[in-house]
Design an enzyme around this catalytic site. Sequence first.
Site, PDB file in Angstrom:
ATOM      1  N   PHE A 175     -10.062   4.705  -3.816  1.00 52.73           N
ATOM      2  CA  PHE A 175      -9.479   5.086  -5.116  1.00 52.73           C
ATOM      3  C   PHE A 175      -8.039   4.579  -5.230  1.00 52.73           C
ATOM      4  O   PHE A 175      -7.620   4.097  -6.273  1.00 52.73           O
ATOM      5  CB  PHE A 175      -9.490   6.609  -5.284  1.00 52.73           C
ATOM      6  CG  PHE A 175     -10.792   7.185  -5.786  1.00 52.73           C
ATOM      7  CD1 PHE A 175     -12.004   6.806  -5.249  1.00 52.73           C
ATOM      8  CD2 PHE A 175     -10.804   8.140  -6.802  1.00 52.73           C
ATOM      9  CE1 PHE A 175     -13.202   7.347  -5.695  1.00 52.73           C
ATOM     10  CE2 PHE A 175     -11.995   8.686  -7.262  1.00 52.73           C
ATOM     11  CZ  PHE A 175     -13.200   8.297  -6.708  1.00 52.73           C
ATOM     12  N   CYS A 183      -5.359  -0.945   6.512  1.00 53.13           N
ATOM     13  CA  CYS A 183      -6.487  -0.062   6.191  1.00 53.13           C
ATOM     14  C   CYS A 183      -7.206  -0.295   4.860  1.00 53.13           C
ATOM     15  O   CYS A 183      -8.438  -0.205   4.835  1.00 53.13           O
ATOM     16  CB  CYS A 183      -6.032   1.380   6.271  1.00 53.13           C
ATOM     17  SG  CYS A 183      -5.668   1.844   7.969  1.00 53.13           S
TER      18      CYS A 183
HETATM   19  N1  LIG Z   1      -2.007   2.883  10.214  1.00 52.82           N
HETATM   20  C1  LIG Z   1      -2.121   3.865   9.334  1.00 52.82           C
HETATM   21  O1  LIG Z   1      -1.216   4.113   8.537  1.00 52.82           O
HETATM   22  C2  LIG Z   1      -3.347   4.705   9.277  1.00 52.82           C
HETATM   23  C3  LIG Z   1      -4.445   4.444  10.090  1.00 52.82           C
HETATM   24  N2  LIG Z   1      -5.561   5.252  10.025  1.00 52.82           N
HETATM   25  C4  LIG Z   1      -6.682   5.023  10.926  1.00 52.82           C
HETATM   26  O2  LIG Z   1      -6.307   5.488  12.231  1.00 52.82           O
HETATM   27  C5  LIG Z   1      -6.911   4.672  13.253  1.00 52.82           C
HETATM   28  C6  LIG Z   1      -5.827   4.135  14.159  1.00 52.82           C
HETATM   29  O3  LIG Z   1      -4.971   3.310  13.405  1.00 52.82           O
HETATM   30  P1  LIG Z   1      -3.570   2.817  13.981  1.00 52.82           P
HETATM   31  O4  LIG Z   1      -2.868   3.955  14.630  1.00 52.82           O
HETATM   32  O5  LIG Z   1      -2.912   2.090  12.882  1.00 52.82           O
HETATM   33  O6  LIG Z   1      -4.063   1.791  15.117  1.00 52.82           O
HETATM   34  P2  LIG Z   1      -3.208   1.125  16.256  1.00 52.82           P
HETATM   35  O7  LIG Z   1      -3.864  -0.172  16.560  1.00 52.82           O
HETATM   36  O8  LIG Z   1      -1.757   1.159  15.940  1.00 52.82           O
HETATM   37  O9  LIG Z   1      -3.410   2.120  17.516  1.00 52.82           O
HETATM   38  C7  LIG Z   1      -4.616   2.293  18.171  1.00 52.82           C
HETATM   39  C8  LIG Z   1      -4.315   2.448  19.658  1.00 52.82           C
HETATM   40  O10 LIG Z   1      -5.502   2.825  20.339  1.00 52.82           O
HETATM   41  C9  LIG Z   1      -5.456   2.258  21.653  1.00 52.82           C
HETATM   42  N3  LIG Z   1      -6.799   2.264  22.238  1.00 52.82           N
HETATM   43  C10 LIG Z   1      -7.902   1.559  21.856  1.00 52.82           C
HETATM   44  N4  LIG Z   1      -8.959   1.872  22.615  1.00 52.82           N
HETATM   45  C11 LIG Z   1      -8.525   2.785  23.527  1.00 52.82           C
HETATM   46  C12 LIG Z   1      -9.164   3.508  24.571  1.00 52.82           C
HETATM   47  N5  LIG Z   1     -10.461   3.345  24.824  1.00 52.82           N
HETATM   48  N6  LIG Z   1      -8.416   4.364  25.307  1.00 52.82           N
HETATM   49  C13 LIG Z   1      -7.107   4.538  25.052  1.00 52.82           C
HETATM   50  N7  LIG Z   1      -6.444   3.901  24.055  1.00 52.82           N
HETATM   51  C14 LIG Z   1      -7.152   3.032  23.293  1.00 52.82           C
HETATM   52  C15 LIG Z   1      -4.880   0.886  21.422  1.00 52.82           C
HETATM   53  O11 LIG Z   1      -4.332   0.350  22.619  1.00 52.82           O
HETATM   54  C16 LIG Z   1      -3.825   1.175  20.343  1.00 52.82           C
HETATM   55  O12 LIG Z   1      -2.545   1.388  20.904  1.00 52.82           O
HETATM   56  C17 LIG Z   1      -7.701   3.601  12.498  1.00 52.82           C
HETATM   57  O13 LIG Z   1      -9.022   4.031  12.398  1.00 52.82           O
HETATM   58  C18 LIG Z   1      -7.063   3.576  11.135  1.00 52.82           C
HETATM   59  O14 LIG Z   1      -7.977   3.183  10.141  1.00 52.82           O
HETATM   60  C19 LIG Z   1      -5.606   6.325   9.192  1.00 52.82           C
HETATM   61  C20 LIG Z   1      -4.545   6.641   8.380  1.00 52.82           C
HETATM   62  C21 LIG Z   1      -3.339   5.862   8.375  1.00 52.82           C
HETATM   63  O1  LIG Z   2      -5.645   4.993   5.766  1.00 51.17           O
HETATM   64  C1  LIG Z   2      -4.541   4.507   5.801  1.00 51.17           C
HETATM   65  O2  LIG Z   2      -4.179   3.644   6.603  1.00 51.17           O
HETATM   66  C2  LIG Z   2      -3.492   4.872   4.809  1.00 51.17           C
HETATM   67  O3  LIG Z   2      -3.513   3.818   3.803  1.00 51.17           O
HETATM   68  C3  LIG Z   2      -2.525   3.945   2.800  1.00 51.17           C
HETATM   69  O4  LIG Z   2      -1.229   3.947   3.376  1.00 51.17           O
HETATM   70  P1  LIG Z   2      -0.451   2.595   3.766  1.00 51.17           P
HETATM   71  O5  LIG Z   2      -1.430   1.479   3.864  1.00 51.17           O
HETATM   72  O6  LIG Z   2       0.384   2.918   4.941  1.00 51.17           O
HETATM   73  O7  LIG Z   2       0.557   2.319   2.581  1.00 51.17           O
HETATM   74  P2  LIG Z   2       0.482   2.457   0.985  1.00 51.17           P
HETATM   75  O8  LIG Z   2       1.733   3.070   0.530  1.00 51.17           O
HETATM   76  O9  LIG Z   2      -0.779   3.061   0.530  1.00 51.17           O
HETATM   77  O10 LIG Z   2       0.526   0.933   0.528  1.00 51.17           O
HETATM   78  C4  LIG Z   2      -0.577   0.057   0.754  1.00 51.17           C
HETATM   79  C5  LIG Z   2      -0.319  -1.263   0.044  1.00 51.17           C
HETATM   80  O11 LIG Z   2      -0.394  -1.107  -1.376  1.00 51.17           O
HETATM   81  C6  LIG Z   2       0.761  -1.642  -1.981  1.00 51.17           C
HETATM   82  N1  LIG Z   2       1.053  -0.878  -3.225  1.00 51.17           N
HETATM   83  C7  LIG Z   2       1.175   0.473  -3.187  1.00 51.17           C
HETATM   84  C8  LIG Z   2       1.413   1.178  -4.334  1.00 51.17           C
HETATM   85  C9  LIG Z   2       1.521   0.511  -5.561  1.00 51.17           C
HETATM   86  O12 LIG Z   2       1.735   1.102  -6.651  1.00 51.17           O
HETATM   87  N2  LIG Z   2       1.401  -0.836  -5.570  1.00 51.17           N
HETATM   88  C10 LIG Z   2       1.158  -1.557  -4.428  1.00 51.17           C
HETATM   89  O13 LIG Z   2       1.026  -2.793  -4.482  1.00 51.17           O
HETATM   90  C11 LIG Z   2       1.850  -1.502  -0.934  1.00 51.17           C
HETATM   91  O14 LIG Z   2       2.914  -2.366  -1.169  1.00 51.17           O
HETATM   92  C12 LIG Z   2       1.075  -1.852   0.323  1.00 51.17           C
HETATM   93  O15 LIG Z   2       0.972  -3.245   0.487  1.00 51.17           O
HETATM   94  C13 LIG Z   2      -2.711   5.271   2.066  1.00 51.17           C
HETATM   95  O16 LIG Z   2      -1.675   5.428   1.109  1.00 51.17           O
HETATM   96  C14 LIG Z   2      -2.685   6.430   3.055  1.00 51.17           C
HETATM   97  O17 LIG Z   2      -2.958   7.646   2.361  1.00 51.17           O
HETATM   98  C15 LIG Z   2      -3.742   6.202   4.139  1.00 51.17           C
HETATM   99  O18 LIG Z   2      -3.694   7.221   5.094  1.00 51.17           O
END
Ligand SMILES: NC(=O)C1=CN([C@@H]2O[C@H](COP(=O)(O)OP(=O)(O)OC[C@H]3O[C@@H](n4cnc5c(N)ncnc54)[C@H](O)[C@@H]3O)[C@@H](O)[C@H]2O)C=CC1
Ligand SMILES: O=C(O)[C@H]1O[C@H](OP(=O)(O)OP(=O)(O)OC[C@H]2O[C@@H](n3ccc(=O)[nH]c3=O)[C@H](O)[C@@H]2O)[C@H](O)[C@@H](O)[C@@H]1O
Length: 456
Positions: A222, A272
């Site tokens: 969304f 993501c």
């Molecule tokens: N980056 C974001 O803002 C958000 C990410 N997510 C979700 O959260 C999950 C994690 O995302 P990130 O934190 O960004 O990933 P990331 O790549 O930064 O961190 C994942 C970590 O898991 C570790 N890892 C992998 N396999 C492992 C294992 N078997 N044992 C121990 N460590 C292990 C890796 O070495 C890495 O440091 C994903 O599914 C993502 O979609 C959800 C909301 C926000």
């Molecule tokens: O699952 C996830 O990883 C996360 O993905 C996004 O968070 P994030 O990707 O960190 O950042 P956002 O602020 O959502 O921005 C995503 C992208 O959209 C762009 N964006 C955002 C808002 C907007 O109005 N226009 C726009 O182009 C941003 O510049 C950026 O490139 C969601 O906002 C989080 O709620 C979610 O947890």
Amino acid sequence: MVKICCIGAGYVGGPTMAVIAYKCPDIEVAVVDISVPRISAWNSDQLPIYEPGLDDVVKHCRCKNLFFSTDVEKHVFEADIVFVSVNTPTKTRGLGAGKAADLTYWESAARMIADVSKSDKIVVEKSTVPVKTAEAIEKILTHNSKGINYQILSNPEFLAEGTAIQDLFNPDRVLIGGRETPEGYKAVKALKDVYSHWVPEDRILTTNLWSAELSKLAANAFLAQRISSVNAMSALCEATGADVSQVAYAVGTDSRIGPKFLNASVGFGGSCFQKDILNLVYICECNGLPEVAEYWKQVIKINDYQKSRFVNRIVSSMFNTVANKKVAILGFAFKKDTGDTRETPAIDVCQGLLGDKAQLSIYDPQPMSPTTKKKVHCVWDAYEATKDAHAVCILTEWDEFKKLDFQRIYDNMQKPAFVFDGRNVVDANKLREIGFIVYSIGKPLDAWLKDLPAVA
Ligand SMILES: NC(=O)C1=CN([C@@H]2O[C@H](COP(=O)(O)OP(=O)(O)OC[C@H]3O[C@@H](n4cnc5c(N)ncnc54)[C@H](O)[C@@H]3O)[C@@H](O)[C@H]2O)C=CC1
Ligand SMILES: O=C(O)[C@H]1O[C@H](OP(=O)(O)OP(=O)(O)OC[C@H]2O[C@@H](n3ccc(=O)[nH]c3=O)[C@H](O)[C@@H]2O)[C@H](O)[C@@H](O)[C@@H]1O
């Protein structure tokens, strides 16, 4: 004392667990990872990720009730609640390649939990996963259970990078999905008790497992859809003389639509949105719903269109070639206030320009990774990047770009001097007064640009 272990010390695991430790002094939290450099960085003064406010939270609890370790097995063994926050990227090979989520890391974490556990555990899906993943995880755990009782919960994370600490301190909602059985309810309550340390009761939503898993994919779809909608409008604005900021404001004042997430841009990026929509598309296809899959695919198609439209604008404005011209790229991160460049639209824009043989000079306020630095020419200052350049492209909305001395930049550039603002951060009229030819996404076009083709 309740013991929590989080597998995966990344953008989600690190900040989320740091906040749990900060808000729950009576809980001991261990964040574990197989990556030695990552854990070393979490234990140092230079944390592995840049996130406003994170340093203070970590410093407050590290070595008190917050620990970072590579001893994955020891901490899983000791924990009552195990969060799994490993990466779930898009599969690049085999069945579902290019769409399905790659659950290799998840599966190996689940097998390790089964191997080392000697007591009952609540296993929490923190990573974003396809609907029904909990069922697969349950199978892995129960087939190797040795009589241990596992309860699987889905507790997806909604934080956004750059505002992670703020989002975690004050979440719109916390979502917990569990089995609708007495044991399932008990596990949900145990996790709810953790969040209730600081999150008001009415913001902790509990659902069944599949609703929680799907809600995460739906929320990201969304959000991304809103950006593609406003970006689609931006192309029409340029063609008609409407101004996308005015249109977005007018549309967003309808309380049913709301004003947030309506900023037109060069395209959304980040690790993501695209991955999760592709995952959703794949799930729809696997469930025999091709029309629904096609509907969500369109969000990505418009995002790709927006990025290539931007590149085409640059090239066509500059006499249809950027070969050997210096182009300054201001901002490489996928959004401001983060050092994260995963899936940033800047990669596609830069690749497009390099394809036309431009010479790029990139400046981002956050240090670039060694891998990026190897591929492109990075500098440490916006003035250095723009010196002798033919064009400036703004690809991230860093606040400091608003405050740049554009007269100084103009004086040191080749003429005609172009600014392509992919984030609508600069005052286009002021820049035009200086002498720049300016393109801002979705805004009325300069006379220079009006008659040029927008998309090849
Ligand atoms: N980056 C974001 O803002 C958000 C990410 N997510 C979700 O959260 C999950 C994690 O995302 P990130 O934190 O960004 O990933 P990331 O790549 O930064 O961190 C994942 C970590 O898991 C570790 N890892 C992998 N396999 C492992 C294992 N078997 N044992 C121990 N460590 C292990 C890796 O070495 C890495 O440091 C994903 O599914 C993502 O979609 C959800 C909301 C926000
Ligand atoms: O699952 C996830 O990883 C996360 O993905 C996004 O968070 P994030 O990707 O960190 O950042 P956002 O602020 O959502 O921005 C995503 C992208 O959209 C762009 N964006 C955002 C808002 C907007 O109005 N226009 C726009 O182009 C941003 O510049 C950026 O490139 C969601 O906002 C989080 O709620 C979610 O947890």
